[in-house]
Design a protein around this motif. Structure first.
Motif, short mmCIF file in Angstrom:
data_model
loop_
_atom_site.label_atom_id
_atom_site.label_comp_id
_atom_site.label_asym_id
_atom_site.label_seq_id
_atom_site.Cartn_x
_atom_site.Cartn_y
_atom_site.Cartn_z
N MET A 1 76.87 25.59 22.44
CA MET A 1 76.94 24.53 23.70
C MET A 1 75.77 24.22 24.59
O MET A 1 75.91 23.67 25.59
N THR A 2 74.77 24.71 23.97
CA THR A 2 73.42 24.60 24.76
C THR A 2 72.25 23.79 23.90
O THR A 2 72.73 23.59 22.61
N GLY A 3 71.38 23.26 24.31
CA GLY A 3 70.24 22.32 23.47
C GLY A 3 70.68 20.99 23.19
O GLY A 3 71.76 20.41 24.15
N SER A 4 69.99 20.45 22.36
CA SER A 4 69.98 19.09 22.25
C SER A 4 71.35 18.30 21.92
O SER A 4 71.89 17.52 22.06
N GLY A 5 72.12 19.17 21.21
CA GLY A 5 73.50 18.81 20.85
C GLY A 5 74.52 18.97 21.62
O GLY A 5 75.67 19.19 21.36
N SER A 6 74.39 19.72 23.01
CA SER A 6 75.06 20.12 23.82
C SER A 6 76.33 18.95 24.35
O SER A 6 77.51 19.43 24.45
N VAL A 7 75.98 17.78 24.47
CA VAL A 7 76.96 16.84 24.97
C VAL A 7 78.11 16.29 23.90
O VAL A 7 79.30 16.49 24.19
N ALA A 8 77.52 16.32 22.63
CA ALA A 8 78.38 16.25 21.42
C ALA A 8 79.24 17.30 21.27
O ALA A 8 80.59 17.30 20.94
N ALA A 9 78.83 18.67 21.59
CA ALA A 9 79.43 20.03 21.22
C ALA A 9 80.59 19.86 22.51
O ALA A 9 81.88 20.25 22.33
N TRP A 10 80.29 19.61 23.71
CA TRP A 10 81.19 19.58 24.60
C TRP A 10 82.38 18.55 24.47
O TRP A 10 83.55 19.08 24.63
N ALA A 11 82.13 17.31 23.97
CA ALA A 11 83.09 16.55 23.76
C ALA A 11 83.87 17.01 22.57
O ALA A 11 85.11 16.55 22.61
N ALA A 12 83.49 17.79 21.61
CA ALA A 12 84.08 18.17 20.55
C ALA A 12 85.08 19.14 20.81
O ALA A 12 85.99 19.73 19.85
N THR A 13 84.86 20.00 21.78
CA THR A 13 85.56 21.53 22.04
C THR A 13 86.89 21.00 22.61
O THR A 13 87.17 20.27 23.03
N SER A 14 87.58 22.29 22.21
CA SER A 14 88.87 22.41 22.75
C SER A 14 89.04 22.49 24.40
O SER A 14 87.91 23.00 24.73
N ILE A 15 89.95 21.76 24.91
CA ILE A 15 90.33 22.23 26.41
C ILE A 15 90.27 23.49 26.81
O ILE A 15 89.89 24.03 27.89
#
Length: 120
Positions: free
Chosen positions: A69-83
């Protein structure tokens, strides 16, 4: 961060002791004290013990809620993770406080306070 730091410490110590015994056996073989047959038996037994010790270390390690959830892909990871994971991350990082609004006052984002953990 480990749930049971004493168990983690014991598991790491156990693993390190097995690795030290493997090193000692290798030194004995290199010095001609131990035969190849003896070395094979030692390695077989210690390898099994090492696998169990490493599994114990892994079981005692805390899972990081922020993995991936950190680094360059964090925005996409946040969007893809469960509530539910988002909730866990927020709970781990901040305390959320909803301030009172009073009668007849419409709720506003200004009524939400985020306090980083450790600053309470």
């Amino acid at each position: 961060m480990a749930a049971k730091p004493d168990e983690l410490h014991a598991a790491v110590e156990s693993r390190n002791a097995i690795l030290a015994r493997m090193d000692s056996a290798a030194d004995s073989f290199a010095q001609g004290i131990t035969t190849a047959r003896q070395m094979a038996r030692i390695n077989e037994q210690l390898k099994t013990q090492l696998e169990a010790a490493e599994l114990a270390v892994l079981r005692c390690q805390p899972l990081s809620i922020l993995d991936g959830m950190t680094g360059s892909g964090s925005v996409a990871a946040w969007a893809a993770t469960s509530i539910e994971r988002k909730r866990q991350i927020i709970r781990a990082l901040v305390t959320v406080t909803i301030l009172p609004s009073g009668p007849g006052i419409k709720f506003s984002a200004d009524q939400v306070r985020f306090t980083p953990r450790g600053e309470q």
